[in-house]
Scaffold this motif. Structure first.
Motif: not given
Ligand SMILES: Nc1ncnc2c1ncn2[C@@H]1O[C@H](COP(=O)(O)OP(=O)(O)OP(=O)(O)O)[C@@H](O)[C@H]1O
Ligand SMILES: Nc1ncnc2c1ncn2[C@@H]1O[C@H](COP(=O)(O)OP(=O)(O)OP(=O)(O)O)[C@@H](O)[C@H]1O
Ligand SMILES: [Mg+2]
Ligand SMILES: [Mg+2]
Lengths: 323, 291, 234, 254, 371
Positions: A190, A192-193, A195-196, A198, A204-205, A208-210, A214, A217, A221
């Motif tokens: 999570x 690492x993702x 950082x990606x 940013x 990132x799109x 396949x990352x929504x 993310x 989320x 937090x």
């Protein structure tokens, strides 16, 4: 920017990472007179840590992070003063929940935008909440704040004394737990993702990352953690004032984080410590002109320690290793 | 109805005066932040310096008002060039975060310096007699100074648009921000370009701070207190545009005045809510050049 | 006649890292030079160094007899060095027109109209922003922008990458014409060794930051074996 | 493969306009299962735009897009990727301050659905690391795995671009000028890697390097000003006078 | 050892300056009266404005680390509220020299107030105004003291037959009052009653009052002394002339004790300097502390200290005769009706009459009545 976490690097807790905790524990025994400042520093570390999560890791820039601190602080205050709920842990949970809830709601709006627009939206939301806090006299006490907050003794035993022993240890333990969680998160896929996102959102799109979900989320937090910091602030000072919602606090926490070093967890430890101690000492010596000293400190850091104090330490240790 | 119309005239008048001042001060920020990409939170420092200069020049040395205004512009512009060469220029390519830290530091320092030099009170503005009193118009009285202020600011706005927006200057600044090395590779002396741009923006802030010290009282915490308003003007108007912030500043000025007149209970709600609404509708601002 | 460009004992790199070492060559007026070599041997670094965009460590660069190695980048451009970078480096927030205009030299012979004549595609997109162009259009714009500065020498870093074959043909013709009629000199870095050699007078092959071969292009083109050894094998 | 089978990707009357400029004009296109297909056309013809619409990076103005028979026209980019649509970017798009390894691993993590895990350290997912490493190795980037991408020469960055796409294990792969900026011998490696991919992956490649196109493609579509000019087998296209006129030119190419 | 939590930075920093100067001046001039061997040390801490949590932390440190015997300063109500539990738990007598919201002093049995309450001004002001001015428009800052003043004024003014024609609660940070004032002007009242925080806010309003022609249209400007504090008068200029204010202190008061006070002040801080109400309250606060020290011979016992302070009474205050109400630990003092005039080239608040003698906080009385 040195980045921690990711797939290529290990995640063991290094010797250096134990250091802050040793310092904090030593401070408890060696500097009993400074415990209230100590607790304040611990709370701001927690608050700064929550900002690092979204700014340092996810690249979300905000000038309105004070909202979540303020919501947490007022949640505790209102629970105690208006609802007669004095249990510290209940307040803590409620503050985190309210902070996170509001984070989710505002995040849904703010995260659709970027850069300056995002910055201004966070700022405007914070300003509106400040007005709400000011106008909702019946609930928040308005500009006069909510005095007389009561907190039950921890586990029914440890009273929140005015010297601040209980408060300090309590804050330290809460910080430790949150830190542990955040650290795991940063080193996880999570983290690492984030950082990606940013680094390169478009990519990132395409992986396949929504992205939006993310970000929501992590924003939630972070808001929850900031809420916890707010609760601690109320509990240790037994009062809440409008200033917890102010632009100044939002600016301060940003400055503290950048001062320490962004995107590396421990910047959030170093920044508030240095900033608050410098502020405290300077204000003591020069109540009228302390801001000059603090400003000067920031300039020094910018020009001689790009990447914050930890950035400087990195650079120096790299030099030493080389020679 | 009659009464409403006549109060409307007042609201518009005061709103425009306020908006004009906001614009003259903020347009420089739109340039540094929008065109040059520098997050210059310390912009208000230049406005404060202008206000303090005006007050000192007139109060202590008896400099006539128009000359004192000119002085505020020139001195602030020159001083800003020194700062730019020594400090700002080192951070052009450093990214936003060091810029935030640096300009916050600058704010803190300037607050202490202003405090030391001018104490804790607002710098007094001693208007010459010909700017005092009221001018009757449409059956209402309008304070002379504010009338002059509106006209003068209007002239500045016109000068800016004709002098700057129609040259390739803006494109060159944007090119230099997009890619400094490449801009130099096509023959742009980016250092000089930035220096002059910065000086113009800061000088205008100084002028605005001086001109507006009646509406935005100048004292040591000025740069921090008014920062939010300057930023709203720039963000709502659109980064890097000269005309966008003008519209935004007028809207804010009028909206703020109108709420104060008709719905004082609302406080600053409306302004912030409107800011959010505009930014959600047009994230790049009303007339943003950059997205 | 003095040379347009002469480079001797050039050392340069990024920060403390030295990439180029002992690079020597000269380019006469209206000359054309191919720079060949494998991936990562320092071709881009060489062009960037002539432009002043890397860290200079030593040696000499002369443009029309004057030393320029210590001049700032923009001054080199104003003297007459035009640069087409490998990654195009279009200004994304400027329109096509603005991209060209910011590069315009005072009193130069290049105008918007002439560029649009050369690249009709660009004329049709003159209001598009830099980041709203196709990859090929960006390449054309990058070349056009360099020309707007009215250069005496054009440094082109893989300028044909991503261009349709027919466009490459027409640009090559245009460049040949420029060399002939406008007294332009050209340095061309290209992956397509043969095509490049066909249109240049001299060639220079690099390896690990050093020049390992230099001579007439025709000679290299004729010697398949040498070419394969120099450019392909290591 | 039978032309009757459901195509991997299909568009029907796909249109796109930027203001007055039409860059996709009623495109009806089929990418068959396991196809080796090339899309060529003059600069600015709309090839990249077409790919962007297929992946969802750009919304189309009208028309429909199907993937394996499913209508994906309004689906998010992420959802399409999760269904097995991979791509590379014409203009390199990498995580520039991360090591090459992380660049590739990031996509694999998304594919494997572990990107939301918050507890176990990323470096502990050794399967992902190993797979990322294997893709880098295929592209000859073994030694560069731990180097921060920013410090690599452009040509190598182009190769990472492909390694990332491989990491997504796509069922349909869209390559936008994968060889641009890659020297000829390295572009040979790209062809080798593509040849090694399982036969059932459908590949669409955009290239201006005709040598590469003719060696790779079994079928070629020519796009001109947003409209399909013609489609056919390579030799058919190479000899089509209209294609020569607008695109290939008369000269030879190496 | 006296710990002072005060405001030295931020927009309200002028308070800190006044209070600190008054403390130091008093100590300097009266050091010889202290019992031998006793030395007073002042430890200043900056709370930067209304920051309850910060103020609390500072107070806590003053008590725990610096081991102060007495706390003082405390400009803002919220800060006073936050510090109260500390004063109580640590048993530290605390002299409030500014915060003026009535309720504050009830928050801790160790709180003693030497300053004033808003009710003290605004109730007599209402009574006085009703005599000649029939219609009032109220303009107050939108925070507790402003609300206090609005209520206090309204109660006594309407009881005496006056009519309130409008109320505006302006945001605390208002910088430009033109729109508000325009509205007042359009309502055409006889008087405008104003309560705003002293300093630039009030000054900005004063200027607008004239600029917008309210003064020339015959509206009488009345309020508490906050709108014409001594140090701001030169900035406001002649615009201030004719303003009627109700207050417990004016530097122009012709009591001998006050003349001596002002003279000492100018000798110390220069000819142009003038003490204001916060300075006077701090002066008296310090006098109270001295009294407690002297009576205990330098050995301070918290309970005794409070006891002594509760019964403090002097006729040597710059404000005339003052005392502390033993029941509420709050100040009892005279209220003066003043008019701003130019006297001898200098703008001053001339005391026209002593409107009320020995006023106890009306709010406390009202609270008692309610019960
Ligand atoms: N910004 C940089 N910082 C440090 N090293 C760099 C940088 N850019 C390039 N290099 C290094 O310099 C060397 C030469 O790179 P250069 O880009 O000049 O090669 P090239 O011959 O142009 O390659 P290509 O054919 O891929 O364009 C490479 O080893 C590369 O890693
Ligand atoms: N966001 C945009 N707004 C306006 N026009 C655009 C935008 N993006 C692309 N275009 C235009 O659409 C056309 C098609 O672009 P596209 O990138 O699809 O071309 P391409 O076929 O990939 O060309 P190339 O081979 O040069 O990469 C180009 O002429 C380009 O200028
Ligand atoms: Mg290169
Ligand atoms: Mg393309």
């Amino acid at each position: 920017m040195m980045h921690s976490g990711g797939y290529a690097r290990g995640s063991r807790i290094g010797v250096l990472e134990i250091l802050p905790w040793l310092v904090a524990i030593a401070a408890f025994f060696l500097l009993p007179e400074y415990l209230s400042l100590g607790a304040r520093i611990l709370i701001f570390i927690l608050f700064t840590l929550s900002l690092d999560l979204i700014l340092g890791y996810a690249g979300i820039i905000t000038l309105g992070h004070s909202v979540f601190l303020g919501l947490g602080a007022y949640t505790a205050g209102i629970l105690s003063v208006k609802a007669g709920i004095h249990d510290p842990f209940l307040q803590l949970i409620a503050g985190a929940a309210i902070g996170a809830g509001f984070g989710a709601i505002t995040g849904a709006v703010v995260l659709r935008t970027k850069d300056l627009t995002q910055l201004m939206l966070t700022l405007a939301i914070a300003a509106i909440m400040m007005e709400v806090g000011n106008k909702a006299n019946w609930l928040t006490g308005g500009a006069d704040g909510l005095p007389g907050v009561q907190v039950n003794p921890l586990f029914g035993v440890f009273e929140f004394d005015f010297i601040g022993k209980t408060g300090y240890v309590y804050c330290l333990v809460v910080l430790f737990i949150v830190w542990f969680f955040v650290r795991r998160m940063v080193y996880s896929p999570f983290g690492a993702m984030l950082t990606g996102i940013r680094e390169n959102t478009a990519r990132m799109h395409a992986l396949g990352a929504p992205v939006y979900k993310r970000l929501l989320v992590v924003y939630t937090i972070s808001a929850g953690i900031a809420g916890i910091a707010g609760v601690l602030l109320t509990q240790t000072t037994q009062s809440v004032g409008l200033n917890v919602l102010s632009f100044e606090i939002a600016g301060d926490v940003l400055v503290m984080l950048i001062l320490g070093g962004v995107g590396r967890i421990y910047g959030a430890f170093v920044g508030p410590t240095v900033y608050l101690i410098a502020h405290d000492e300077l204000a003591k010596q020069f109540p009228e002109y302390w801001s000059f000293g603090v400003g000067f400190l920031l300039l020094i850091v910018v020009f001689f320690a790009r990447g914050g104090i930890l950035g400087l330490i990195d650079k120096i240790s790299a030099r030493v290793r080389k020679s | 109805m009659q009464a409403f119309l006549s109060s409307l005239v007042s609201v518009l008048f005061h709103g425009v005066a306020y908006g004009m001042i906001l614009y003259v001060i903020s347009v420089g920020l739109s340039v540094t932040m929008g065109l040059m990409g520098f997050v210059n939170l310390a912009h208000g420092v230049f406005a404060m310096a202008g206000g303090l200069l005006l007050s000192t020049a007139m109060g202590r040395y008896g400099v006539p008002f128009p000359l004192a205004l000119l002085l505020a512009f020139v001195v602030v512009a020159v001083a800003s060039v020194v700062l730019e060469r020594l400090l700002y220029s080192k951070l052009y390519s450093a990214g936003e975060l060091p810029q935030v830290l640096f300009t916050m530091g600058l704010i803190f320092m300037s607050i202490a310096v202003a405090r030391y030099l001018y104490g804790t009170q607002a710098a007094p503005l001693f208007l010459p007699d010909y700017l005092k009193g009221q001018i009757p118009l449409f059956g209402r009285d309008f304070p002379t100074f504010r009338v002059v202020l509106i006209i003068f600011s209007g002239l500045i706005v016109a000068a800016l648009w004709f002098g700057v927006e129609r040259t390739r200057w803006g494109a060159m600044v944007r090119a230099a921000v997009d890619n400094r090395d490449m801009a130099q590779s096509v023959g742009i002396n980016t250092n000089r370009l930035f220096m002059l741009t910065f000086a113009l923006g800061s000088g205008l802030a100084g002028l605005g701070g001086a001109l507006g010290s009646d509406i935005l009282p100048v004292q040591s915490t000025y740069p921090l207190e008014n920062l939010v308003y300057f930023m709203i003007v720039v963000a709502v108007g659109g980064l890097g545009s000269l005309s966008g912030p003008f519209i935004a500043a007028l809207l804010i000025g009028i909206a703020d005045t109108a709420t104060k007149y008709w719905l004082p209970e609302l406080g600053a709600f409306l302004i912030y809510a409107a800011t959010i609404a505009v930014l959600l509708w047009r994230p790049q601002g009303l007339f943003g050049v950059r997205s | 006649m003095t040379d347009v460009l002469s480079v001797s004992k050039l050392r340069a790199g990024y920060g403390e890292t030295v990439i180029l070492e002992d690079v020597d060559f000269t380019l006469p007026e209206q000359g054309s030079l191919a720079v060949l070599g494998r991936n990562g041997v320092g071709k881009t670094t060489l062009l960037a160094t002539i432009m002043g965009r890397t860290t200079y460590h030593g040696g000499e660069i002369k443009y029309r007899g004057e030393k320029i190695e210590n001049l700032p980048i923009y001054e080199r451009c104003r003297r007459g060095i035009g640069y087409v970078p490998q990654t195009r480096e279009i200004f994304p927030s400027l329109s096509v027109e603005e991209n060209l205009l910011v590069a315009e030299a005072q009193g130069g012979k290049w105008t918007l109209e002439r560029i649009f004549e050369l690249f009709p595609n660009l004329g049709n997109r003159r209001r598009n922003r830099g980041n709203q162009l196709s990859g090929g259009e960006q390449q054309m714009l990058s070349i056009g922008r360099a020309l707007m500065g009215n250069p005496g020498i054009l440094l082109m870093d893989e300028p044909f990458e991503g261009l349709a074959p027919i466009i490459i043909e027409s640009i090559l013709k245009a460049v040949e014409k420029l060399i002939r009629e406008e007294a332009l000199a050209v340095i061309l870095v290209e992956q397509h060794a043969k095509m490049t050699l066909r249109v240049t007078q001299n060639a220079l092959v690099m390896s690990r930051g050093r020049v390992i071969h230099s001579g007439p292009s025709a000679g290299l083109l004729a010697d398949e074996e040498l070419l394969a050894r120099l450019v392909v094998a290591q | 493969m039978s032309a009757l089978a459901t195509p991997a990707l299909e568009t029907q009357m796909l249109c796109k306009a930027f203001g007055a400029l039409t860059v996709a004009d009623d495109i009806n296109f089929r990418l068959e299962q396991g196809a080796r297909h090339a899309l060529i056309g003059p600069n600015g013809a709309g090839k990249t735009t077409f790919v962007n619409m297929l992946t969802g990076a750009l919304p189309s103005s009208s028309g429909r897009i199907f993937m394996n028979g499913e209508d994906i026209t309004t689906m998010s980019q992420a959802a399409r990727t999760q269904r097995g649509l991979g791509r590379t970017f014409q203009i390199t798009s990498l995580f520039r301050s991360l090591p090459a390894l992380d660049n590739v691993a990031m996509g694999i993590a998304e594919r494997e659905g572990v990107a939301l895990r918050m507890w176990k350290p990323a470096s502990g997912y050794s399967a992902i690391r190993d797979e990322a490493m294997s893709h880098l190795e295929k592209m000859g980037l073994r030694d560069e795995a731990l180097t921060v991408v920013r410090d690599l020469p452009y040509g190598k960055q182009r190769l990472i671009e492909i390694a990332i796409a491989l990491g997504l294990k796509p069922k349909a792969l869209l390559l936008d000028e994968p060889a641009a900026g890659v020297p000829s011998i390295e572009s040979g490696r790209i062809l080798d890697v593509l040849a090694e991919l399982p036969k059932d992956i459908a590949i669409l490649i955009i290239e201006h390097d005709m040598e590469l196109v003719f060696r790779f493609a079994e079928r070629i579509t020519v796009l001109v000003q947003g409209a399909v000019l013609t489609e056919g087998a390579p030799d058919q296209i190479a000899n089509d006078q209209r294609v020569r006129d607008v695109y290939l030119g008369e000269g030879g190419h190496d | 050892k006296i710990g002072v939590v005060n405001t030295f930075s931020g927009p309200q920093a002028s308070f800190g300056e006044m209070i600190d100067r008054a403390f130091r001046l008093y100590i300097k001039l009266h050091a010889d009266q202290l019992p031998p061997g006793v030395k007073i040390e002042i430890i200043n801490r900056d709370d930067g404005g209304a920051n309850p949590d910060k103020a609390r932390q500072l107070a806590q440190e003053l008590v725990v680390r610096d081991k102060v015997d007495i706390l003082s300063g405390i400009t803002f109500t919220p800060n006073a509220m936050a510090i109260a539990p500390i004063a109580t738990q640590a048993k530290i007598p605390t002299v409030l020299v500014n915060a003026g919201t009535s309720v504050v002093v009830t928050r801790s049995p160790y709180y003693v107030r030497s300053s004033f309450t808003i009710y003290q001004h605004c109730v007599p002001l209402g009574t006085w105004a009703a005599k000649t001015l029939k219609k009032t428009f109220i303009l107050v800052s939108d925070y507790a003291p402003g609300h206090d003043c609005q209520e206090a004024y309204t109660s006594s003014y309407t009881k005496a037959g006056g009519e309130i024609v409008g109320v505006i609660r302006a945001p605390v940070a208002t910088a430009d009052f033109a729109p508000f004032l325009q509205r007042v002007k359009d309502a055409k009242p006889d008087a405008m009653m104003v309560f705003l925080p002293a300093g630039r806010t009030a000054t900005a309003m004063m200027k607008g009052f004239v600029d917008l022609g309210l003064k020339s249209s015959g509206i009488k400007l009345i309020g508490t002394g906050d709108i014409v504090p001594e140090e701001e008068l030169p900035n406001i200029g002649d615009e201030a002339i004719g303003t009627i204010t109700m207050f417990h202190y004016s530097a122009a008061g012709d009591r001998p004790a006050n003349k001596a006070f002002v003279a000492a002040w100018r000798k110390e801080y220069g000819d142009k300097a003038t003490p204001n109400f916060a300075a006077a309250a701090s002066w008296d606060g310090m006098a109270m502390i001295f009294d407690a020290i002297k009576k205990q011979n330098g050995k301070l016992n918290p309970e005794k200290t409070v006891e002594i302070m509760k019964n403090f009474k002097t006729d040597q205050s710059p404000r005339g005769t003052i005392s502390i109400d033993p029941e509420t630990r709050d100040i009892v003092q005279n209220e003066y009706l003043r008019e701003t005039r130019r006297v001898g080239g200098e703008l001053v608040n001339v005391e026209i009459e002593t409107a009320s003698v020995a006023v106890k906080d009306p709010w406390q009385i009202m609270q008692k009545d309610k019960k």
